[in-house]
Design a protein around this motif. Structure first.
Motif, PDB file in Angstrom:
ATOM      1  N   TRP A 137       0.515  -1.009   0.329  1.00  0.00           N
ATOM      2  CA  TRP A 137       0.071  -0.183   0.203  1.00  0.00           C
ATOM      3  C   TRP A 137       1.098   1.396  -0.107  1.00  0.00           C
ATOM      4  CZ3 TRP A 137      -1.179   3.125   4.344  1.00  0.00           C
ATOM      5  CH2 TRP A 137      -1.978   3.941   4.507  1.00  0.00           C
ATOM      6  N   MET A 138       1.372   1.037   1.054  1.00  0.00           N
ATOM      7  CA  MET A 138       2.108   2.590   1.224  1.00  0.00           C
ATOM      8  C   MET A 138       3.279   2.768   0.037  1.00  0.00           C
ATOM      9  SD  MET A 138       2.226   4.256   3.706  1.00  0.00           S
ATOM     10  CE  MET A 138       3.242   5.118   3.032  1.00  0.00           C
ATOM     11  N   LYS A 139       4.078   2.060  -1.280  1.00  0.00           N
ATOM     12  CA  LYS A 139       5.215   1.913  -2.352  1.00  0.00           C
ATOM     13  C   LYS A 139       4.291   2.210  -3.315  1.00  0.00           C
ATOM     14  CE  LYS A 139       6.466  -1.599  -5.466  1.00  0.00           C
ATOM     15  NZ  LYS A 139       7.019  -2.882  -6.445  1.00  0.00           N
ATOM     16  N   GLN A 140       2.359   1.717  -3.722  1.00  0.00           N
ATOM     17  CA  GLN A 140       1.852   2.200  -4.555  1.00  0.00           C
ATOM     18  C   GLN A 140       1.278   3.736  -4.063  1.00  0.00           C
ATOM     19  OE1 GLN A 140      -2.317   0.295  -4.173  1.00  0.00           O
ATOM     20  NE2 GLN A 140      -2.675   1.796  -6.286  1.00  0.00           N
ATOM     21  N   ARG A 141       0.998   4.124  -2.786  1.00  0.00           N
ATOM     22  CA  ARG A 141       1.596   5.375  -2.591  1.00  0.00           C
ATOM     23  C   ARG A 141       2.134   6.429  -3.394  1.00  0.00           C
ATOM     24  NH1 ARG A 141      -0.259   7.213   2.986  1.00  0.00           N
ATOM     25  NH2 ARG A 141      -0.657   9.295   1.759  1.00  0.00           N
ATOM     26  N   LEU A 142       3.252   5.838  -2.701  1.00  0.00           N
ATOM     27  CA  LEU A 142       4.616   6.844  -3.459  1.00  0.00           C
ATOM     28  C   LEU A 142       4.930   6.466  -4.507  1.00  0.00           C
ATOM     29  CD1 LEU A 142       7.168   7.461  -2.049  1.00  0.00           C
ATOM     30  CD2 LEU A 142       8.506   5.097  -3.051  1.00  0.00           C
ATOM     31  N   GLU A 143       4.272   5.814  -5.237  1.00  0.00           N
ATOM     32  CA  GLU A 143       4.208   6.306  -6.902  1.00  0.00           C
ATOM     33  C   GLU A 143       2.875   6.919  -7.216  1.00  0.00           C
ATOM     34  OE1 GLU A 143       4.034   2.070  -7.826  1.00  0.00           O
ATOM     35  OE2 GLU A 143       6.108   1.818  -7.790  1.00  0.00           O
ATOM     36  N   GLU A 144       1.687   7.036  -6.728  1.00  0.00           N
ATOM     37  CA  GLU A 144       1.048   7.451  -7.109  1.00  0.00           C
ATOM     38  C   GLU A 144       0.669   9.428  -6.680  1.00  0.00           C
ATOM     39  OE1 GLU A 144      -2.936   5.289  -6.288  1.00  0.00           O
ATOM     40  OE2 GLU A 144      -2.228   3.993  -7.533  1.00  0.00           O
ATOM     41  N   SER A 151       7.042  13.929  -1.708  1.00  0.00           N
ATOM     42  CA  SER A 151       6.675  15.563  -1.190  1.00  0.00           C
ATOM     43  C   SER A 151       6.178  14.823  -0.096  1.00  0.00           C
ATOM     44  CB  SER A 151       6.702  16.186  -1.807  1.00  0.00           C
ATOM     45  OG  SER A 151       7.609  16.616  -2.404  1.00  0.00           O
ATOM     46  N   ALA A 152       4.422  14.683  -0.937  1.00  0.00           N
ATOM     47  CA  ALA A 152       3.009  14.096   0.289  1.00  0.00           C
ATOM     48  C   ALA A 152       3.729  13.145   1.133  1.00  0.00           C
ATOM     49  CB  ALA A 152       2.114  13.822  -0.998  1.00  0.00           C
ATOM     50  N   LEU A 153       3.946  12.403   0.557  1.00  0.00           N
ATOM     51  CA  LEU A 153       3.991  11.461   2.101  1.00  0.00           C
ATOM     52  C   LEU A 153       5.114  12.215   3.219  1.00  0.00           C
ATOM     53  CD1 LEU A 153       4.643   7.895   0.523  1.00  0.00           C
ATOM     54  CD2 LEU A 153       2.443   9.136   1.393  1.00  0.00           C
ATOM     55  N   VAL A 199       9.104   6.684   3.826  1.00  0.00           N
ATOM     56  CA  VAL A 199       8.532   5.739   3.795  1.00  0.00           C
ATOM     57  C   VAL A 199       7.895   4.386   4.911  1.00  0.00           C
ATOM     58  CG1 VAL A 199       6.985   3.276   2.436  1.00  0.00           C
ATOM     59  CG2 VAL A 199       7.462   5.535   1.383  1.00  0.00           C
ATOM     60  N   HIS A 200       9.293   4.400   5.855  1.00  0.00           N
ATOM     61  CA  HIS A 200       9.126   2.874   6.309  1.00  0.00           C
ATOM     62  C   HIS A 200       8.696   3.063   7.819  1.00  0.00           C
ATOM     63  CE1 HIS A 200      10.202  -0.344   8.671  1.00  0.00           C
ATOM     64  NE2 HIS A 200      11.289   0.734   9.933  1.00  0.00           N
ATOM     65  N   ALA A 201       9.508   4.809   7.665  1.00  0.00           N
ATOM     66  CA  ALA A 201       8.557   5.843   9.384  1.00  0.00           C
ATOM     67  C   ALA A 201       7.017   5.859   9.359  1.00  0.00           C
ATOM     68  CB  ALA A 201       8.975   7.127   9.436  1.00  0.00           C
ATOM     69  N   LEU A 202       6.212   5.487   7.735  1.00  0.00           N
ATOM     70  CA  LEU A 202       4.579   6.298   7.891  1.00  0.00           C
ATOM     71  C   LEU A 202       4.227   4.882   7.449  1.00  0.00           C
ATOM     72  CD1 LEU A 202       4.349   8.343   4.886  1.00  0.00           C
ATOM     73  CD2 LEU A 202       3.899   8.487   7.268  1.00  0.00           C
ATOM     74  N   LEU A 220      14.155  -3.150 -14.960  1.00  0.00           N
ATOM     75  CA  LEU A 220      13.384  -3.668 -15.009  1.00  0.00           C
ATOM     76  C   LEU A 220      12.663  -3.840 -13.543  1.00  0.00           C
ATOM     77  CD1 LEU A 220      12.272  -6.931 -17.299  1.00  0.00           C
ATOM     78  CD2 LEU A 220      11.422  -4.504 -17.845  1.00  0.00           C
ATOM     79  N   TYR A 221      13.908  -4.135 -11.875  1.00  0.00           N
ATOM     80  CA  TYR A 221      14.193  -3.496 -11.200  1.00  0.00           C
ATOM     81  C   TYR A 221      14.332  -2.498 -10.293  1.00  0.00           C
ATOM     82  CZ  TYR A 221      14.218  -8.838 -12.668  1.00  0.00           C
ATOM     83  OH  TYR A 221      14.680 -10.199 -13.516  1.00  0.00           O
ATOM     84  N   ARG A 222      14.099  -1.614 -11.617  1.00  0.00           N
ATOM     85  CA  ARG A 222      14.733  -0.259 -10.582  1.00  0.00           C
ATOM     86  C   ARG A 222      13.655   0.330  -9.405  1.00  0.00           C
ATOM     87  NH1 ARG A 222      12.836   3.986 -15.364  1.00  0.00           N
ATOM     88  NH2 ARG A 222      13.868   5.697 -13.440  1.00  0.00           N
ATOM     89  N   HIS A 223      12.193  -0.830  -9.322  1.00  0.00           N
ATOM     90  CA  HIS A 223      11.742   0.038  -8.377  1.00  0.00           C
ATOM     91  C   HIS A 223      11.452  -0.441  -6.979  1.00  0.00           C
ATOM     92  CE1 HIS A 223       9.891  -3.932  -9.385  1.00  0.00           C
ATOM     93  NE2 HIS A 223       9.691  -4.391  -8.311  1.00  0.00           N
ATOM     94  N   LEU A 224      12.864  -1.382  -6.873  1.00  0.00           N
ATOM     95  CA  LEU A 224      12.941  -2.307  -5.636  1.00  0.00           C
ATOM     96  C   LEU A 224      14.447  -1.431  -5.058  1.00  0.00           C
ATOM     97  CD1 LEU A 224      14.094  -5.474  -7.222  1.00  0.00           C
ATOM     98  CD2 LEU A 224      12.080  -4.843  -5.693  1.00  0.00           C
ATOM     99  N   ASN A 225      14.127  -1.533  -3.629  1.00  0.00           N
ATOM    100  CA  ASN A 225      15.221  -0.059  -2.887  1.00  0.00           C
ATOM    101  C   ASN A 225      16.579  -0.380  -2.838  1.00  0.00           C
ATOM    102  OD1 ASN A 225      15.696   1.435  -0.604  1.00  0.00           O
ATOM    103  ND2 ASN A 225      16.592  -0.735   0.357  1.00  0.00           N
ATOM    104  N   ALA A 226      17.539  -1.530  -3.119  1.00  0.00           N
ATOM    105  CA  ALA A 226      18.516  -1.952  -3.674  1.00  0.00           C
ATOM    106  C   ALA A 226      19.408  -1.323  -4.366  1.00  0.00           C
ATOM    107  CB  ALA A 226      18.608  -3.078  -3.967  1.00  0.00           C
TER     108      ALA A 226
END
Length: 298
Positions: free
Chosen positions: A124-131, A135-137, A161-164, A226-232
């Motif tokens: 859910w938080m990952k989706q919110r970050l993308e959408e 700054s909003a988070l 994101v982790h804090a949220l 293709l894995y650019r969305h991963l934290n690593a």
């Protein structure tokens, strides 16, 4: 007395070669404390030890994870402490080397135990970050936890994101779980910091980026695009090349950005480490002096 020697310092300073020489002198393996060298898919961009170097000295926690694996400083703390229990059965010294500040602190001082984030909240938080965007988070974090908002790196999506996530799953501020109590370890910790004159360090960083390009960093980044969305992959070198793949920058501009971002990260590391007055600082070229210092440890 069992002793953990920690060789630390900024990126590009020369930790790898110095650690190899110290490890050979002591007859011990090297425990990696670079959070990105854990991932087997990123050998070039993380300047991971080569196959030859790993044959020269055994390495632990190097190229042992996949990009999709979830891993954090708390897990690293647990893995290293378990490993140290085994190593100290046959060695009086153990050696850990790297530049990831939180990972090093986790082993040396312990890390606060935080609630586990469930997969639903993480998705859910990952989706919110993308959408909604970072700054909003960050603004939401300011409202839910103003104390942590003041100190968190608000340009780092993972931290925000982790804090949220913690705020939402517990209904309490993230800062309420941050006790910052140092844990006692059943072994001595000796920290050896490596540094060079700033001009020399910056030149080494710039040259190392160019060497990475020659070694195939562009191809390595493209394989993992293709894995650019991963934290690593939220990592210097890959982020800039992803912009190049997107047509946002030229390759020349991407290289310059990598060099600049690496120098900036170097300064951040030094600022963090300089706060620790238990670190004994050396120039990494002073190998004999460093080994003499270790040999004189009683």
């Amino acid at each position: 007395m069992n002793t953990l020697i920690v060789i630390l310092g900024p990126t590009g300073v020369g930790k790898t070669e110095l650690s190899l020489q110290v490890a050979e002198h002591l007859g011990v393996p090297i425990i990696n404390a670079d959070s990105r060298q854990l991932f087997k898919e990123l050998p070039i961009g993380t300047a991971a030890p080569t196959v030859a170097q790993r044959q020269r000295v055994k390495h632990y926690l190097t190229a042992c994870k996949q990009l999709s694996d979830y891993y954090n400083a708390s897990m690293f703390e647990e893995d290293v402490l378990t490993l140290l229990d085994k190593l100290f059965e046959t060695h009086r010294f153990a050696l850990m080397s790297g530049g990831s500040m939180m990972y090093i602190d986790a082993v040396c001082h312990g890390i606060d135990e935080l609630p586990t984030v469930d997969d639903t909240t993480r998705t859910w938080m990952k989706q919110r970050l993308e959408e909604e965007g970072l700054s909003a988070l960050a603004e939401e974090l300011r409202k839910l936890d103003p104390e942590h908002y003041k100190e968190v790196d608000r340009n780092n999506p993972r931290r925000v994101v982790h804090a949220l996530e913690i705020c939402h799953i517990t209904g309490k501020p993230y800062s309420s779980y941050r006790k910052n109590e140092k844990k006692q370890r059943p072994f001595r910790i000796v920290k050896i910091g490596l540094n060079r004159e700033r001009e020399v360090l910056y030149r080494r960083i710039n040259e190392r980026v160019l060497k990475m390009m020659e070694q195939g960093l562009v191809e390595e980044a493209r394989r993992n695009f293709l894995y650019r969305h991963l934290n690593a992959l939220n990592t210097v070198g890959y982020k800039e090349l992803f912009e190049y793949f997107d047509g946002v920058t030229t390759l020349e501009e991407a290289v310059a950005k990598i060099q600049s971002a690496t120098r900036r990260y170097c300064r951040k590391q030094l600022t963090w480490f300089k706060r620790d007055d238990t670190i004994r600082w050396f120039n990494p070229d002073d190998v004999e002096e460093i080994i003499k210092y270790i040999d004189e440890l009683s």
